[in-house]
Design an enzyme around this catalytic site. Structure first.
Site, PDB file in Angstrom:
ATOM      1  N   CYS A  73       0.853  -1.191   0.000  1.00  0.00           N
ATOM      2  CA  CYS A  73       0.000   0.000   0.000  1.00  0.00           C
ATOM      3  C   CYS A  73       0.890   1.242   0.000  1.00  0.00           C
ATOM      4  O   CYS A  73       1.768   1.382   0.855  1.00  0.00           O
ATOM      5  CB  CYS A  73      -0.893   0.004   1.237  1.00  0.00           C
ATOM      6  N   CYS A  79      -0.502   6.861   6.633  1.00  0.00           N
ATOM      7  CA  CYS A  79      -1.864   6.686   7.144  1.00  0.00           C
ATOM      8  C   CYS A  79      -1.757   5.991   8.498  1.00  0.00           C
ATOM      9  O   CYS A  79      -0.937   5.113   8.684  1.00  0.00           O
ATOM     10  CB  CYS A  79      -2.630   5.811   6.153  1.00  0.00           C
ATOM     11  N   CYS A  82      -3.119   1.086   9.186  1.00  0.00           N
ATOM     12  CA  CYS A  82      -2.424  -0.196   9.346  1.00  0.00           C
ATOM     13  C   CYS A  82      -1.114  -0.016  10.119  1.00  0.00           C
ATOM     14  O   CYS A  82      -0.367   0.923   9.876  1.00  0.00           O
ATOM     15  CB  CYS A  82      -2.075  -0.796   7.976  1.00  0.00           C
ATOM     16  N   CYS A 157      -9.007   1.685  -0.097  1.00  0.00           N
ATOM     17  CA  CYS A 157      -8.189   1.156   0.985  1.00  0.00           C
ATOM     18  C   CYS A 157      -8.444  -0.337   0.989  1.00  0.00           C
ATOM     19  O   CYS A 157      -9.612  -0.764   0.922  1.00  0.00           O
ATOM     20  CB  CYS A 157      -8.637   1.790   2.298  1.00  0.00           C
ATOM     21  N   GLN A 280     -20.019  -4.203  15.292  1.00  0.00           N
ATOM     22  CA  GLN A 280     -18.632  -4.652  15.078  1.00  0.00           C
ATOM     23  C   GLN A 280     -18.227  -4.407  13.621  1.00  0.00           C
ATOM     24  O   GLN A 280     -19.000  -4.721  12.719  1.00  0.00           O
ATOM     25  CB  GLN A 280     -18.503  -6.142  15.394  1.00  0.00           C
ATOM     26  N   TYR A 309     -23.364  -3.860  28.567  1.00  0.00           N
ATOM     27  CA  TYR A 309     -22.786  -3.097  27.446  1.00  0.00           C
ATOM     28  C   TYR A 309     -23.210  -3.783  26.132  1.00  0.00           C
ATOM     29  O   TYR A 309     -22.386  -4.148  25.314  1.00  0.00           O
ATOM     30  CB  TYR A 309     -21.255  -3.039  27.518  1.00  0.00           C
ATOM     31  N   GLU A 330     -27.532  -1.227  28.250  1.00  0.00           N
ATOM     32  CA  GLU A 330     -26.727  -0.383  27.365  1.00  0.00           C
ATOM     33  C   GLU A 330     -27.078   1.072  27.660  1.00  0.00           C
ATOM     34  O   GLU A 330     -28.220   1.389  27.968  1.00  0.00           O
ATOM     35  CB  GLU A 330     -27.055  -0.783  25.906  1.00  0.00           C
ATOM     36  N   ASP A 378     -18.861  -6.493  27.872  1.00  0.00           N
ATOM     37  CA  ASP A 378     -18.235  -6.062  26.616  1.00  0.00           C
ATOM     38  C   ASP A 378     -18.088  -4.540  26.636  1.00  0.00           C
ATOM     39  O   ASP A 378     -18.692  -3.839  25.824  1.00  0.00           O
ATOM     40  CB  ASP A 378     -19.096  -6.518  25.422  1.00  0.00           C
ATOM     41  N   CYS A 405     -11.957  -4.976  23.502  1.00  0.00           N
ATOM     42  CA  CYS A 405     -11.106  -4.521  22.393  1.00  0.00           C
ATOM     43  C   CYS A 405      -9.838  -3.873  22.935  1.00  0.00           C
ATOM     44  O   CYS A 405      -9.078  -3.269  22.184  1.00  0.00           O
ATOM     45  CB  CYS A 405     -11.864  -3.571  21.474  1.00  0.00           C
TER      46      CYS A 405
HETATM   47  N1  SAH Z   1     -21.832  -5.819  22.870  1.00  0.00           N
HETATM   48  C1  SAH Z   1     -22.060  -4.928  21.775  1.00  0.00           C
HETATM   49  C2  SAH Z   1     -21.457  -3.521  21.953  1.00  0.00           C
HETATM   50  C3  SAH Z   1     -20.058  -3.428  22.487  1.00  0.00           C
HETATM   51  S1  SAH Z   1     -19.337  -1.822  22.390  1.00  0.00           S
HETATM   52  C4  SAH Z   1     -21.590  -5.557  20.461  1.00  0.00           C
HETATM   53  O1  SAH Z   1     -20.878  -6.562  20.471  1.00  0.00           O
HETATM   54  O2  SAH Z   1     -21.952  -5.042  19.391  1.00  0.00           O
HETATM   55  C5  SAH Z   1     -19.546  -1.200  24.003  1.00  0.00           C
HETATM   56  C6  SAH Z   1     -20.942  -0.669  24.272  1.00  0.00           C
HETATM   57  O3  SAH Z   1     -20.968  -0.168  25.624  1.00  0.00           O
HETATM   58  C7  SAH Z   1     -21.357   0.513  23.381  1.00  0.00           C
HETATM   59  O4  SAH Z   1     -22.587   0.203  22.764  1.00  0.00           O
HETATM   60  C8  SAH Z   1     -21.503   1.683  24.372  1.00  0.00           C
HETATM   61  O5  SAH Z   1     -22.537   2.573  24.016  1.00  0.00           O
HETATM   62  C9  SAH Z   1     -21.814   0.971  25.678  1.00  0.00           C
HETATM   63  N2  SAH Z   1     -21.475   1.690  26.919  1.00  0.00           N
HETATM   64  C10 SAH Z   1     -20.448   2.542  27.133  1.00  0.00           C
HETATM   65  N3  SAH Z   1     -20.421   2.927  28.422  1.00  0.00           N
HETATM   66  C11 SAH Z   1     -21.449   2.314  29.056  1.00  0.00           C
HETATM   67  C12 SAH Z   1     -21.933   2.309  30.398  1.00  0.00           C
HETATM   68  N4  SAH Z   1     -21.333   3.031  31.342  1.00  0.00           N
HETATM   69  N5  SAH Z   1     -22.992   1.547  30.696  1.00  0.00           N
HETATM   70  C13 SAH Z   1     -23.609   0.795  29.733  1.00  0.00           C
HETATM   71  N6  SAH Z   1     -23.190   0.751  28.438  1.00  0.00           N
HETATM   72  C14 SAH Z   1     -22.133   1.512  28.100  1.00  0.00           C
END
Ligand code: SAH
Length: 452
Positions: A73, A79, A82, A157, A280, A309, A330, A378, A405
Site C-alpha cells: 500500500c 496513514c 495499518c 483502501c 462490530q 454493554y 446499554e 463487553d 477490544c
Molecule cells: N456488545 C455490543 C457492543 C459493544 S461496544 C456488540 O458486540 O456489538 C460497548 C458498548 O458499551 C457501546 O454500545 C456503548 O454505548 C456501551 N457503553 C459505554 N459505556 C457504558 C456504560 N457506562 N454503561 C452501559 N453501556 C455503556
C-alpha cells in the site's frame, strides 16, 4: 550515557509496542522505531531523546527480519490505519497473541492459558468507513496523515469494500460540479465534513451518510441520483454536526432517500443498523467472536444471561435460542431501541433490554435478587467501572465472559475479579482488525467454589 537527538545507532529490534512500532534497547534504554520489524538489525537515527526512552527512524536496514514482506500500500505509515503491512500475517498473529499473553502475565500477574488467535479474512473486511473531506486545489477525501489534520486524498483502501471508493468519487464529483464546500476545521467554515459509509455484508445493503456543518445540503436530488449507480444502496442520510470538535458524528440524522437504517444478518439474527448504533466493524470475525462467547457461556437451555454493554443487543440475541433468558443493558437509548426492534423482528421473546449505565443497572438487578448464571461484559476501551465488577461478583454468576477490544484494561479487570472470587480460565484473542495494532479478546472466568 543516554541517547542524544540526531545520534545514529545500531539496533536490534526485539518486539513491538502496543501501537505496532518496533522496539529495541540501547544501553538499557528503549528505542521505538516506526516501520521496524522484530528481527531487523538497523541503523536508527534518533529524532527524539528522553530520559527513559528514545524515538528513532530507520536510516538503514543492515539485516532484514525473516518476517518482512513487501509493502503493498503506497500510504502505509503516512496513514494511521495499518500498523503491520510490512510483516507476514503469521508474524502478526504471533505478536498479537504475545500481546495478550504479556497483558495477562506482566500487567495483571495472572497465569492464564492463552489460545491461538482466531482469524478470518484480512482484506476488505471493514463494514464501515469515515472519510474526512477537505479542500486543497480541489475537493479531497481520504484519511488524515498520521498525527496531523492534513487529508491525504485516497478513496480506496484494501481494508474496505471496493464500492466505498466509488461512493467517495461520486460525492467528490458532485461537490465539484455544484460548488459544494468542504469543511475547514481550522476556521470552522464549509459544509461537508465526512463521508461515512456502512455496508451490511450479508444483505449487501449500503448506507451513505454525509456529516455536515449545517442543517441541509443543496442539490440533494442530484447527489441521490448519482449514488443510485451503487448496487445495494438502501439509505442516504445526513448527519448534522455543527460543533467545533474532532468527534465525527453529531446526534441528529435526517434521511434524504430510502430507509433510516440498513439491515444485516449476524449469527442468523437480522440486525437493524441505525447510523449511530455500534456494530462490530468486521462481520465474519464478529460471528467467530460471538460463537466463542456462546461456547464459554456453555448454554444448556436453562440459563439466565446478563449481557452488559449490549449495544444493539447482538451478543445476547445471537445466543437467545440456546438459553432461558437474556437481560441486556446499554447506555445509548437508540441502541436499546434497535435491540428491542431486533428482538421483535426475529420473533425472539426471551430477551429484555434496559437503557442505563451498567453500574446503576447492575445494582438495581442485584437488589431485585436477579441471579444470572452467566454475565457477559463487553465494555468500551476503558474497561469496567470497579463498582460494576463488584456488583457482578455479588450476583454470584457461575461464569463471566469478558469480551474486550483493549486487552490491558481487560487484564486489569480480570485481576480485580480474581480478588472478587473469579478465576480467569482461558483467553482467546480474535483478530477483528487485521493489519492494525488493535486486538479483540474474550476471556472465560469461573467462580471459585473453594472459598464458600
Ligand atoms: N456488545 C455490543 C457492543 C459493544 S461496544 C456488540 O458486540 O456489538 C460497548 C458498548 O458499551 C457501546 O454500545 C456503548 O454505548 C456501551 N457503553 C459505554 N459505556 C457504558 C456504560 N457506562 N454503561 C452501559 N453501556 C455503556
Amino acid at each position: 550515557m543516554s541517547l542524544q537527538k540526531n545520534q545514529d545507532i545500531q539496533l536490534n529490534i526485539e518486539g513491538y509496542t502496543a501501537e505496532g512500532n518496533g522496539v529495541g534497547h540501547y544501553n538499557g534504554q528503549a528505542v521505538f522505531v516506526s516501520g521496524a520489524a522484530k528481527g531487523d538489525t538497523i541503523i536508527a537515527h534518533i529524532i527524539k531523546a528522553k530520559k527513559t526512552y528514545a524515538i528513532g527512524i530507520i536510516k538503514q536496514i543492515l539485516k532484514k527480519s525473516q518476517d518482512r514482506i513487501d509493502v503493498d500500500c503506497p500510504h502505509f505509515r503516512s496513514c494511521g490505519g495499518c500498523a503491520y503491512r510490512h510483516i507476514s500475517y503469521d508474524a502478526e498473529k504471533q505478536l498479537k497473541k504475545q500481546k495478550v499473553v504479556d497483558a495477562f502475565t506482566r500487567l495483571a500477574h495472572l497465569d492464564v492459558k492463552v489460545n491461538d488467535i482466531i482469524t478470518c479474512k484480512t482484506e476488505r473486511y471493514r463494514n464501515k468507513a469515515q472519510y474526512p473531506v477537505g479542500f486543497e486545489k480541489g475537493i479531497v477525501a481520504g484519511f488524515y496523515a498520521q498525527k496531523s489534520h492534513r487529508i491525504i486524498n485516497s478513496s480506496d483502501c484494501v481494508l474496505q469494500p471496493e464500492e466505498f471508493a466509488n461512493i467517495v468519487e461520486i460525492v467528490k464529483n458532485w461537490m465539484t460540479e455544484f460548488g459544494i464546500s468542504a469543511y475547514d476545521s481550522v476556521n470552522h467554515t464549509g459544509l461537508v465534513r465526512h463521508i461515512y459509509i456502512r455496508k451490511a455484508f450479508v444483505t449487501g445493503q449500503i448506507m451513505v451518510c454525509l456529516v455536515i456543518n449545517g442543517d441541509e445540503i443543496p442539490k440533494s436530488h442530484e447527489l441521490v441520483d448519482d449514488l443510485l449507480r451503487i448496487d445495494g444502496l438502501k439509505s442516504v442520510v445526513i448527519n448534522i454536526n455543527k460543533e467545533k470538535t474532532n468527534v465525527i458524528l453529531g446526534l441528529e440524522c435526517k434521511t434524504l432517500w430510502g430507509e433510516d437504517y440498513i439491515e444485516d444478518v449476524l449469527c442468523g439474527v437480522k440486525i437493524r443498523l441505525s447510523p449511530l448504533s455500534f456494530y462490530q466493524v468486521n462481520h465474519d470475525c464478529a460471528e467467530l467472536l460471538y460463537n466463542k462467547a456462546s461456547e464459554y457461556v456453555g448454554a444448556t437451555g436453562n440459563e439466565t444471561v446478563l449481557d452488559l454493554y449490549c449495544g444493539a443487543g447482538t451478543i445476547g440475541l445471537s445466543m437467545a435460542n440456546k438459553v432461558k433468558k437474556v437481560i441486556g443493558v446499554e447506555i445509548i437509548p437508540e441502541a436499546i431501541e434497535d435491540a428491542k426492534v431486533n428482538a421483535k423482528n426475529n420473533n425472539i421473546e426471551n430477551c429484555e433490554f434496559y437503557c442505563g449505565d451498567a453500574k446503576d443497572a447492575v445494582k438495581i438487578l442485584k437488589d431485585k435478587n436477579i441471579e444470572p448464571d452467566a454475565v457477559i461484559l463487553d465494555p468500551p476501551r476503558k474497561g469496567c467501572d470497579k463498582e460494576v465488577l463488584e456488583y457482578v461478583a455479588e450476583m454470584k454468576p457461575k461464569k463471566i465472559v469478558y469480551v474486550s477490544c483493549d486487552v490491558s484494561t481487560q487484564a486489569r479487570d480480570c485481576a480485580i475479579l480474581k480478588e472478587l472470587g473469579y478465576e480467569t480460565k482461558e483467553v482467546t484473542p480474535v483478530d477483528m482488525f487485521p493489519c492494525t495494532s488493535h486486538t479483540e479478546s474474550v476471556a472465560l472466568l469461573i467462580k471459585n467454589t473453594k472459598e464458600e
